[in-house]
Design a protein around this motif. Structure first.
Motif, PDB file in Angstrom:
ATOM      1  N   ARG A  88     -22.030  14.115 -36.884  1.00  0.00           N
ATOM      2  CA  ARG A  88     -20.935  14.095 -35.906  1.00  0.00           C
ATOM      3  C   ARG A  88     -20.204  12.747 -35.869  1.00  0.00           C
ATOM      4  N   LEU A  89     -20.335  11.946 -36.919  1.00  0.00           N
ATOM      5  CA  LEU A  89     -19.694  10.625 -36.929  1.00  0.00           C
ATOM      6  C   LEU A  89     -18.180  10.713 -36.721  1.00  0.00           C
ATOM      7  N   GLN A  90     -17.602  11.811 -37.185  1.00  0.00           N
ATOM      8  CA  GLN A  90     -16.150  11.941 -37.094  1.00  0.00           C
ATOM      9  C   GLN A  90     -15.653  11.995 -35.653  1.00  0.00           C
ATOM     10  N   TRP A  91     -16.580  12.263 -34.713  1.00  0.00           N
ATOM     11  CA  TRP A  91     -16.161  12.372 -33.309  1.00  0.00           C
ATOM     12  C   TRP A  91     -16.347  11.060 -32.530  1.00  0.00           C
ATOM     13  N   ILE A  92     -16.916  10.079 -33.180  1.00  0.00           N
ATOM     14  CA  ILE A  92     -17.134   8.792 -32.505  1.00  0.00           C
ATOM     15  C   ILE A  92     -15.904   7.913 -32.710  1.00  0.00           C
ATOM     16  N   PRO A  93     -15.283   7.409 -31.649  1.00  0.00           N
ATOM     17  CA  PRO A  93     -14.058   6.616 -31.800  1.00  0.00           C
ATOM     18  C   PRO A  93     -14.283   5.362 -32.638  1.00  0.00           C
ATOM     19  N   GLU A  94     -13.253   4.989 -33.363  1.00  0.00           N
ATOM     20  CA  GLU A  94     -13.231   3.736 -34.108  1.00  0.00           C
ATOM     21  C   GLU A  94     -12.255   2.800 -33.395  1.00  0.00           C
ATOM     22  N   TRP A  95     -12.779   1.679 -32.937  1.00  0.00           N
ATOM     23  CA  TRP A  95     -11.973   0.733 -32.155  1.00  0.00           C
ATOM     24  C   TRP A  95     -11.245  -0.206 -33.108  1.00  0.00           C
ATOM     25  N   ASP A  96      -9.978   0.043 -33.227  1.00  0.00           N
ATOM     26  CA  ASP A  96      -9.153  -0.599 -34.245  1.00  0.00           C
ATOM     27  C   ASP A  96      -8.634  -1.973 -33.805  1.00  0.00           C
ATOM     28  N   GLN A  97      -8.501  -2.200 -32.497  1.00  0.00           N
ATOM     29  CA  GLN A  97      -7.822  -3.401 -32.023  1.00  0.00           C
ATOM     30  C   GLN A  97      -8.586  -4.033 -30.860  1.00  0.00           C
ATOM     31  N   TYR A  98      -8.682  -5.359 -30.919  1.00  0.00           N
ATOM     32  CA  TYR A  98      -9.307  -6.145 -29.857  1.00  0.00           C
ATOM     33  C   TYR A  98      -8.386  -7.310 -29.514  1.00  0.00           C
ATOM     34  N   THR A  99      -8.389  -7.678 -28.254  1.00  0.00           N
ATOM     35  CA  THR A  99      -7.639  -8.855 -27.794  1.00  0.00           C
ATOM     36  C   THR A  99      -8.464  -9.628 -26.773  1.00  0.00           C
ATOM     37  N   LEU A 100      -8.557 -10.919 -26.987  1.00  0.00           N
ATOM     38  CA  LEU A 100      -9.076 -11.842 -25.971  1.00  0.00           C
ATOM     39  C   LEU A 100      -7.929 -12.764 -25.609  1.00  0.00           C
ATOM     40  N   ARG A 101      -7.509 -12.716 -24.359  1.00  0.00           N
ATOM     41  CA  ARG A 101      -6.401 -13.583 -23.958  1.00  0.00           C
ATOM     42  C   ARG A 101      -6.831 -14.483 -22.807  1.00  0.00           C
ATOM     43  N   GLN A 102      -6.521 -15.762 -22.984  1.00  0.00           N
ATOM     44  CA  GLN A 102      -6.826 -16.794 -21.994  1.00  0.00           C
ATOM     45  C   GLN A 102      -5.485 -17.283 -21.458  1.00  0.00           C
ATOM     46  N   LEU A 103      -4.999 -16.612 -20.428  1.00  0.00           N
ATOM     47  CA  LEU A 103      -3.660 -16.907 -19.931  1.00  0.00           C
ATOM     48  C   LEU A 103      -3.652 -18.018 -18.892  1.00  0.00           C
ATOM     49  N   THR A 104      -4.816 -18.325 -18.328  1.00  0.00           N
ATOM     50  CA  THR A 104      -4.949 -19.455 -17.411  1.00  0.00           C
ATOM     51  C   THR A 104      -6.220 -20.207 -17.783  1.00  0.00           C
ATOM     52  N   ALA A 105      -6.399 -21.371 -17.190  1.00  0.00           N
ATOM     53  CA  ALA A 105      -7.596 -22.156 -17.477  1.00  0.00           C
ATOM     54  C   ALA A 105      -8.857 -21.506 -16.927  1.00  0.00           C
ATOM     55  N   ASP A 106      -8.722 -20.602 -15.983  1.00  0.00           N
ATOM     56  CA  ASP A 106      -9.886 -20.089 -15.270  1.00  0.00           C
ATOM     57  C   ASP A 106     -10.138 -18.611 -15.489  1.00  0.00           C
ATOM     58  N   GLY A 107      -9.427 -17.979 -16.413  1.00  0.00           N
ATOM     59  CA  GLY A 107      -9.642 -16.554 -16.582  1.00  0.00           C
ATOM     60  C   GLY A 107      -9.271 -16.053 -17.959  1.00  0.00           C
ATOM     61  N   PHE A 108     -10.225 -15.363 -18.618  1.00  0.00           N
ATOM     62  CA  PHE A 108      -9.907 -14.663 -19.857  1.00  0.00           C
ATOM     63  C   PHE A 108     -10.205 -13.185 -19.667  1.00  0.00           C
ATOM     64  N   GLN A 109      -9.575 -12.391 -20.497  1.00  0.00           N
ATOM     65  CA  GLN A 109      -9.772 -10.948 -20.468  1.00  0.00           C
ATOM     66  C   GLN A 109      -9.933 -10.449 -21.891  1.00  0.00           C
ATOM     67  N   ILE A 110     -10.889  -9.539 -22.100  1.00  0.00           N
ATOM     68  CA  ILE A 110     -11.057  -8.875 -23.388  1.00  0.00           C
ATOM     69  C   ILE A 110     -10.757  -7.388 -23.193  1.00  0.00           C
ATOM     70  N   ARG A 111      -9.970  -6.840 -24.093  1.00  0.00           N
ATOM     71  CA  ARG A 111      -9.703  -5.407 -24.044  1.00  0.00           C
ATOM     72  C   ARG A 111      -9.610  -4.886 -25.480  1.00  0.00           C
ATOM     73  N   LYS A 112      -9.699  -3.549 -25.614  1.00  0.00           N
ATOM     74  CA  LYS A 112      -9.665  -2.957 -26.949  1.00  0.00           C
ATOM     75  C   LYS A 112      -9.014  -1.579 -26.874  1.00  0.00           C
ATOM     76  N   ARG A 113      -8.605  -1.080 -28.021  1.00  0.00           N
ATOM     77  CA  ARG A 113      -8.065   0.270 -28.093  1.00  0.00           C
ATOM     78  C   ARG A 113      -8.260   0.808 -29.506  1.00  0.00           C
ATOM     79  N   THR A 114      -8.089   2.102 -29.625  1.00  0.00           N
ATOM     80  CA  THR A 114      -8.350   2.750 -30.904  1.00  0.00           C
ATOM     81  C   THR A 114      -7.161   2.690 -31.862  1.00  0.00           C
ATOM     82  N   GLY A 115      -5.979   2.318 -31.383  1.00  0.00           N
ATOM     83  CA  GLY A 115      -4.840   2.211 -32.285  1.00  0.00           C
ATOM     84  C   GLY A 115      -3.536   2.093 -31.534  1.00  0.00           C
TER      85      GLY A 115
END
Length: 898
Positions: A327-354
Motif C-alpha cells: 500500500r505504499l502508493q497511498w502514503i503521501p510523499e512530502w515534496d516541500q518543506y519550509t523553515l522560516r525565521q521571520l523574527t528573532a524570537d519565532g520560527f515556523q516549519i511547515r510542509k506540503r505534498t506539492g
C-alpha cells in the motif's frame, strides 16, 4: 620552501628595503632573535569542536623575532603535528614578520590548545588541489570535488563525492518588488559572474573569489553587485561561503523581496529512503522522511521503522509486512518543506505534498540555528547560515523532495515576509537650508540634508556553510554541523601571547592584583555585560541592524531612543568597536569576541558606502544606519576593522580596509564641515581643509594597515609626509587642521598658527593609531607634538596659556582624555602626570564619576513590553570611552594606581 617564505619573501625584502631607504627604525630580519618562541592558540569557546569545515586564525610575533624565510609548523600541546598552511598577513618595519595566518582542516578531536613553532609544516595526507580549466575551476579536497564556473549563472557547477553528484548549480537568486506596502509585480533575478580569481591554492586551504551581479530572468537589467568567496579545506566535506551584496537600486522603487542561494540536489533513493533534516533551537533537529512509514495503521516492522528514523537505508521492501509494502502508493510523499525565521524570537516549519496543495504546520519555536538537509543514504546536501535567527528574516526551503531532483534554498531575506524597505523614515520636514538643518539638530540631534539619506552603496555580508554528505547524518551529527555553522569554531591566540607580541598599542591583560585594579575590572565587566544584555532585551537583531547597538537611553519610556534622530543607532560613535576589541584582547572572553565580531561585520558594511558618491565614507549615528547627512571617515575608519582582520585573516574585511587607502580624495566630493563654515570654500586638490583628528586619524589607520599588510610605498609615503608636516606645525596637533595636498601627501604649515582643539578629535581611533605609529615610524617631531597634545588637553587653563598663548576653552570628555595624560606620563616618566591621569579618570568628566551606582534595576510589564534592566547613568558613548580610558590607563600607569 613553504608558502610562508615562497609567497612572502619578496614582499618582506621590499619592506626591508623600504625601511633602509626611508630610515625606519629596527634591525634587519636576518638578525632576528631566538627562533624557538612558540605561538599559542586555543579554541575560543574553550572546547574542541565536534565539527568544522576548516579553521583559519591569526598569530602575532614580536618585532624582530620571525624572519620572512622561516617555515612554521602547527602541533598540539603534546607535539602531535597537524597539517597546516601558513602565510604572512602583517610585517614589522624591519622586515620581520608581525602576523601570520594559519589554516588547518581537521582539528585534533580532543586538543584544546595548539602551538606554532619554527619547523617544516606537515602536509595533508591528500593535499587539496586546484585545477583551472577553460571555463571551470576544480577544487578537490580529497573528500569532495567542487567544480566552479568562471562565467554564467551558477557559481558552483557541481559537487561530487565518491563519484556521485551530490549537488549542482549553486546560484544566487533574488526577487524584486515594486511596492513594499501592497501586493505588487515581482521580478526574478539570478547571479551572473563577471570575474573569478583563485586567491589561495592549498595544500590545506583554497579560496576562490567571485564577483558579479544579479541579472533579470526576463529582461536586461542587472543590479545588486556581489562578492562571494568560497573556502575549501583539505580532507573536509564542508565549504564555507562568504556572501556580500551591495545595494545599488532606487530605494523608492526597488524593494528586495527575496535574496538567497539555491542548490539542486539529485535524488536517487526511494521516497521512503529520502530524508529531510532541519535544525531548530539549540540542538533541536526535525528528522523526517519524504515518505514516512512510522505511525501508520499497519506496521512495516521494527527494523524498518528504526532504519528510517535513524536516516539509514531500510531493509528491502520485499522484507516488509505486506500490509504496508502493498500500500505504499497511498502514503503521501512530502515534496516541500519550509523553515522560516521571520523574527528573532519565532520560527515556523511547515510542509506540503506539492504545488497547489495545502500547507501543514509541523512545528514552531524560538531561535533556529538554521541548517537544512535533503538527501538519503546515497548522499545529500546540508546548507546553513551563521547568525541565522539574529539576521532575520531568513528562510530555508526544500522543494522537489519527492521528485528526481530537489532544490535547497537558503534565503538571506525571506520571500515570505514584507519586501525590504530602505526608504527614508521621514520626508525631510522642510529642512531645505543649512540654517533649518542646524536648528533641527538642536532638537532631535539628527543632521539631515536632502539627498544624503540614501542607502545606495551600503552592503551586507553573510556567512554560510554547505556540507556534501556521504549519507544522511545522524541527529547527533546533524546537530554538530548546525552548531559549527551557527557559531563557527575559531582558534585564537590567548591574551598573554597577544600582549607579549606587542601588537595593537596600549593595553594589557586583566590584572586584579590590587583592590583598586579589581574595582576597575569589575566596572569594565559590568559595562560589557550590560550592553550585551541590552541587545537581547531590546531586540537589536535583523538583517540590517544586527551587530549595532543604540546610542542613548530614554529613562522616561524605559527604552533606548530608537526613534529620535541622532540618539538612535550608534554607528561606531566614539569607538564602540575599538573598546570591545580591546576588552576582548585583554580578557579572551568568547562572548566579547562574538559581540565585537558581529559589530565589525555590521559597521564595516552597513554603516559605510561601497559605491556611489559617498564611497569610502561612513554615516554618523541615526534612526536609520544610512540616514544622517554626516558622511565621514571617522565611521569607515580601518581602526575599527584591524583587530578582526589580523586575528582571523578575513579576506572580506581585508578588502574593506584596502578600499579606504585613497579616501583622502573624498574631500573633493564631500566637505565634512560644510554646514558650519564661516567663509567661502571650494575643495582644491592641493589645498584640502583636513582635520588632524577624525579625518587624518582615519586615513592614518588605512595607510598604516596597508603598509603593514604589504609594504605599500604610497601608503608609507603618505603616512610619513603627513606625520612630518603635522610635526612641523608650530602648534602641532593643537593646530587642529591644515591644508592637505593630494599629490604630495603633505600638510601646509599654517601661518599664522592657530589653536583649535575639539573633544572629538582623539576619540575615533586617533589615540590608538598614534600609540602604534609613534612606535613604528621614526618621526621625532610628530611624536613630540603628539605627546604635547596628550599633556595639555586636560591641563589647566594657565598651563595651556603658558604653552600656546591661549587656553583651549571649555573642553568635554575629560575622563576619556585621561588616557592621553597617561600616555604623556608613561613617555616622560613623570609621576605627577600619572597621578593627574588617575585623578582625571576617577573624577569622571563627561563619563562615569564617583557617584555612579554601577547597578541596574529591572522594569517589568505593564510599564514595558518585556522586562528590561536599566541604569540611570549608562550611555554608549560614555561606556566606550570609559572602557578605553580604563584599559589604557591601566596599561600605561597602572602601577601608579592608588
Amino acid at each position: 620552501m613553504s608558502e610562508l617564505s615562497r609567497r612572502n619573501l619578496l614582499m618582506g625584502t621590499a619592506i626591508v628595503g623600504a625601511a633602509g631607504a626611508l630610515g625606519l627604525p629596527g634591525k634587519s630580519a636576518s638578525a632576528a632573535s631566538d627562533p624557538g618562541q612558540v605561538g599559542q592558540a586555543r579554541w575560543l569557546e574553550g572546547t574542541a569542536p565536534a565539527a568544522t569545515p576548516g579553521v583559519t586564525w591569526g598569530m602575532p610575533w614580536p618585532r624582530g623575532h620571525l624572519p620572512a624565510d622561516r617555515d612554521l609548523a602547527v602541533s598540539t600541546a603534546d607535539g602531535t603535528q597537524i597539517p597546516a598552511q601558513t602565510w604572512v598577513t602583517g610585517w614589522w618595519p624591519d622586515g620581520s614578520v608581525k602576523w601570520t595566518a594559519h589554516a588547518i582542516s581537521t582539528p585534533h578531536p580532543t586538543a584544546t590548545t595548539y602551538q606554532v613553532t619554527p619547523g617544516t609544516p606537515l602536509a595533508p595526507a591528500t593535499p587539496l588541489s586546484v585545477t583551472t580549466g577553460h571555463d571551470t575551476i576544480d577544487v578537490d579536497t580529497g573528500v569532495i570535488r567542487v567544480r566552479l564556473a568562471t562565467h554564467g549563472n551558477a557559481l558552483v557547477r557541481s559537487i561530487t563525492r565518491d563519484g556521485r553528484q551530490i549537488a549542482r548549480d549553486g546560484t544566487l537568486v533574488c526577487h524584486r518588488a515594486d511596492n513594499p506596502d501592497s501586493p505588487s509585480r515581482r521580478e526574478s533575478f539570478t547571479s551572473t559572474i563577471d570575474t573569478v580569481r583563485v586567491e589561495q591554492t592549498g595544500p590545506v586551504r583554497a579560496v576562490v573569489r567571485f564577483e558579479g551581479s544579479h541579472r533579470a530572468d526576463h529582461g536586461h537589467r542587472t543590479w545588486l553587485p556581489f562578492v562571494v568567496r568560497l573556502y575549501l579545506y583539505a580532507g573536509s566535506d564542508g565549504v564555507r561561503l562568504v556572501h556580500t551584496f551591495t545595494f545599488d537600486g532606487d530605494h523608492d522603487r526597488d524593494f528586495i523581496a527575496g535574496l538567497g542561494i539555491r542548490f539542486h540536489v539529485p535524488l536517487t533513493d526511494e521516497p521512503h529512503n529520502r530524508h529531510v533534516r532541519l535544525a531548530g533551537a539549540g540542538d533541536g533537529v526535525l528528522s523526517e522522511a519524504v515518505q514516512g512509514i512510522t505511525g501508520l495503521r499497519r506496521d512495516p516492522g521494527a527494523p524498518v521503522r528504526a532504519a528510517q528514523v535513524a536516516g539509514q537505508p531500510t531493509p528491502d521492501v520485499s522484507t516488509w509486512a505486506t500490509t504496508v509494502s502493498g500500500r505504499l502508493q497511498w502514503i503521501p510523499e512530502w515534496d516541500q518543506y519550509t523553515l522560516r525565521q521571520l523574527t528573532a524570537d519565532g520560527f515556523q516549519i511547515r510542509k506540503r505534498t506539492g504545488d497547489g496543495q495545502g500547507w501543514v504546520n509541523v512545528h514552531g519555536g524560538g531561535r533556529a540555528t538554521g541548517l537544512g538537509y535533503v538527501g538519503g543514504p546515497s548522499g545529500g546536501l546540508a546548507l546553513g547560515m551563521k547568525d541565522f535567527w539574529q539576521l532575520h528574516p531568513t528562510q530555508l526551503d526544500i522543494r522537489g523532495a519527492a521528485g528526481p531532483e530537489a532544490s535547497l534554498t537558503l534565503w538571506l531575506w525571506s520571500p515570505d515576509t514584507t519586501p525590504m524597505d530602505l526608504r527614508s523614515y521621514h520626508d525631510g520636514m522642510g529642512q531645505d537650508t543649512y540654517h533649518k538643518q542646524l536648528d533641527a539638530l538642536e532638537i532631535t540631534y539628527e543632521d539631515h540634508e536632502p539627498g544624503y539619506d540614501t542607502p545606495y552603496g551600503i552592503a551586507r555580508t553573510s556567512e554560510l556553510v554547505f556540507w556534501a554528505l556521504r549519507a544522511t547524518p545522524t541527529a547527533e551529527r546533524f546537530a554538530a554541523l548546525a552548531a559549527a555553522t551557527s557559531t563557527p569554531p575559531q582558534l585564537v591566540a590567548p591574551p598573554a601571547h597577544l600582549h607579549a607580541a606587542g601588537v595593537f598599542g596600549d593595553w594589557a591583560p586583566v590584572d586584579r592584583t590590587t583592590p583598586a585594579k579589581a574595582h576597575i575590572e569589575d566596572h569594565l565587566d559590568f559595562l560589557v555585560d550590560f550592553h550585551r544584555g541590552q541587545v537581547d532585551q531590546h531586540g537589536w537583531y535583523g538583517f540590517w541592524d544586527y551587530g549595532d547597538v543604540m546610542h542613548t537611553y530614554d529613562n522616561d519610556r524605559h527604552t533606548w531612543r530608537y526613534d529620535i534622530g541622532g540618539y538612535a543607532w550608534d554607528n561606531s560613535e566614539l569607538s564602540t568597536d575599538i573598546w570591545l576589541w580591546y576588552q576582548y584582547l585583554r580578557t579572551g572572553r568568547a562572548d566579547v569576541y562574538r559581540f565585537a565580531e558581529a559589530m565589525t561585520r555590521h559597521t564595516g558594511e552597513v554603516d559605510v558606502y561601497h559605491l556611489g558618491r559617498y564611497k569610502g565614507l561612513g554615516t554618523r549615528h541615526g534612526v536609520q544606519h544610512w540616514g544622517d547627512s554626516a558622511k565621514q571617515l571617522r565611521i569607515s575608519t580601518a581602526a575599527n576593522r584591524r583587530f578582526y582582520y589580523f586575528l582571523t585573516a578575513d579576506e572580506r574585511v581585508g578588502e574593506l580596509m584596502h578600499a579606504l587607502v585613497d579616501t583622502d580624495r573624498t574631500f573633493l566630493e564631500v566637505d565634512p564641515i560644510r554646514k558650519i563654515r564661516t567663509g567661502p570654500y571650494t575643495p582644491d586638490p592641493h589645498a584640502l581643509d583636513m582635520g588632524f583628528g577624525t579625518d587624518w586619524g582615519a586615513l592614518a589607520a588605512a595607510w598604516l594597515t596597508e603598509w603593514e599588510r604589504g609594504g605599500d610605498p604610497s601608503a608609507l609615503r603618505r603616512l610619513r609626509s603627513t606625520m612630518r608636516t603635522i610635526g612641523a606645525q608650530t602648534n602641532g596637533f593643537v593646530q587642529g587642521s591644515a591644508l592637505y595636498d593630494l599629490d604630495t601627501g603633505e600638510f601646509a604649515v599654517a601661518s599664522p598658527p592657530a589653536v583649535s582643539v575639539s573633544h572629538l578629535s582623539a576619540v575615533f581611533g586617533l589615540v590608538e593609531m598614534c600609540a602604534e605609529l609613534t612606535e613604528l615610524i621614526d618621526e621625532p617631531a610628530f611624536t613630540r607634538e603628539w605627546l604635547r597634545y596628550c599633556r595639555y588637553y586636560n591641563a589647566t587653563e594657565a598651563e595651556q596659556i603658558t604653552e600656546f598663548g591661549v587656553s583651549f576653552g571649555n573642553l568635554n570628555l575629560r575622563q576619556a582624555h585621561a588616557r592621553l595624560t597617561a600616555r604623556a606620563a608613561a613617555s616622560t616618566g613623570d609621576p605627577a602626570l600619572a597621578a593627574r591621569a588617575w585623578r582625571e579618570f576617577h573624577e569622571g568628566g563627561a563619563g562615569y564619576g564617583p557617584t555612579v551606582s554601577w547597578r541596574t534595576t529591572t522594569v517589568s510589564p505593564p510599564l514595558v513590553l518585556a522586562p528590561v534592566d536599566e541604569t540611570d547613568f549608562v550611555s554608549t558613548n560614555a561606556s566606550a570611552q570609559y572602557g578605553l580610558a580604563a584599559i589604557q590607563c591601566l596599561a600605561l600607569v597602572g602601577d601608579q594606581l592608588r
